[in-house]
Design a protein around this motif. Structure first.
Motif, PDB file in Angstrom:
ATOM      1  N   PHE A 136       0.813  -1.212   0.000  1.00  0.00           N
ATOM      2  CA  PHE A 136       0.000   0.000   0.000  1.00  0.00           C
ATOM      3  C   PHE A 136       0.850   1.267   0.000  1.00  0.00           C
ATOM      4  CE2 PHE A 136      -3.488  -2.806   1.410  1.00  0.00           C
ATOM      5  CZ  PHE A 136      -4.420  -2.427   0.463  1.00  0.00           C
ATOM      6  N   VAL A 137       1.931   1.268   0.738  1.00  0.00           N
ATOM      7  CA  VAL A 137       2.796   2.448   0.766  1.00  0.00           C
ATOM      8  C   VAL A 137       3.437   2.675  -0.607  1.00  0.00           C
ATOM      9  CG1 VAL A 137       4.944   3.384   1.707  1.00  0.00           C
ATOM     10  CG2 VAL A 137       3.257   2.391   3.240  1.00  0.00           C
ATOM     11  N   LEU A 138       3.981   1.624  -1.202  1.00  0.00           N
ATOM     12  CA  LEU A 138       4.625   1.773  -2.507  1.00  0.00           C
ATOM     13  C   LEU A 138       3.613   2.110  -3.600  1.00  0.00           C
ATOM     14  CD1 LEU A 138       7.263  -1.093  -2.385  1.00  0.00           C
ATOM     15  CD2 LEU A 138       7.648   1.367  -2.167  1.00  0.00           C
ATOM     16  N   ASN A 139       2.425   1.532  -3.520  1.00  0.00           N
ATOM     17  CA  ASN A 139       1.388   1.831  -4.505  1.00  0.00           C
ATOM     18  C   ASN A 139       0.966   3.298  -4.414  1.00  0.00           C
ATOM     19  OD1 ASN A 139      -0.447   1.281  -6.545  1.00  0.00           O
ATOM     20  ND2 ASN A 139      -2.053   0.725  -5.108  1.00  0.00           N
ATOM     21  N   SER A 140       0.801   3.805  -3.197  1.00  0.00           N
ATOM     22  CA  SER A 140       0.440   5.213  -3.007  1.00  0.00           C
ATOM     23  C   SER A 140       1.542   6.130  -3.501  1.00  0.00           C
ATOM     24  CB  SER A 140       0.162   5.504  -1.537  1.00  0.00           C
ATOM     25  OG  SER A 140      -0.925   4.750  -1.084  1.00  0.00           O
ATOM     26  N   LEU A 141       2.775   5.809  -3.160  1.00  0.00           N
ATOM     27  CA  LEU A 141       3.910   6.603  -3.599  1.00  0.00           C
ATOM     28  C   LEU A 141       3.990   6.636  -5.121  1.00  0.00           C
ATOM     29  CD1 LEU A 141       6.424   8.175  -2.651  1.00  0.00           C
ATOM     30  CD2 LEU A 141       7.665   6.024  -2.756  1.00  0.00           C
ATOM     31  N   ASP A 142       3.795   5.487  -5.758  1.00  0.00           N
ATOM     32  CA  ASP A 142       3.834   5.397  -7.209  1.00  0.00           C
ATOM     33  C   ASP A 142       2.726   6.242  -7.841  1.00  0.00           C
ATOM     34  OD1 ASP A 142       4.870   4.271  -9.672  1.00  0.00           O
ATOM     35  OD2 ASP A 142       3.045   3.040  -9.731  1.00  0.00           O
ATOM     36  N   THR A 143       1.535   6.189  -7.276  1.00  0.00           N
ATOM     37  CA  THR A 143       0.417   6.967  -7.809  1.00  0.00           C
ATOM     38  C   THR A 143       0.696   8.464  -7.714  1.00  0.00           C
ATOM     39  OG1 THR A 143      -1.146   5.231  -7.221  1.00  0.00           O
ATOM     40  CG2 THR A 143      -2.055   7.428  -7.549  1.00  0.00           C
ATOM     41  N   PHE A 144       1.173   8.914  -6.563  1.00  0.00           N
ATOM     42  CA  PHE A 144       1.469  10.340  -6.396  1.00  0.00           C
ATOM     43  C   PHE A 144       2.615  10.783  -7.301  1.00  0.00           C
ATOM     44  CE2 PHE A 144      -0.579   9.800  -2.107  1.00  0.00           C
ATOM     45  CZ  PHE A 144      -1.702  10.547  -2.423  1.00  0.00           C
TER      46      PHE A 144
END
Length: 79
Positions: free
Chosen positions: A37-45
């Protein structure tokens, strides 16, 4: 109930719920889920940031057709 009391009650419920999930799935699996979830959020932003830069660059390029200085366009288009 005061604001602090309500906050403590909610945090206690959330922590208990999280500990229950961690017990069910295991500590390693929970860390993997957190990492996802952290990496997915970072990637999206990061993608949104790059898209915003592309739009800014495109806007500066269009101002070039209007014979404006690009440095002036950059200073006017700051976020």
């Amino acid at each position: 109930m005061t604001r602090e009391g309500l906050l403590d009650a909610v945090l206690t419920k959330v922590r208990d719920f999280y500990k229950n999930k961690e017990t069910r799935f295991g500590e390693d699996e929970m860390r993997a889920i957190e990492r996802f979830f952290v990496l997915n959020s970072l990637d999206t932003f990061w993608k949104e940031h790059l898209l915003a830069l592309d739009h800014l660059k495109e806007g500066i390029g269009l101002r070039g057709y209007a014979q404006k200085r690009s440095s002036q366009g950059i200073s006017e288009g700051k976020f």
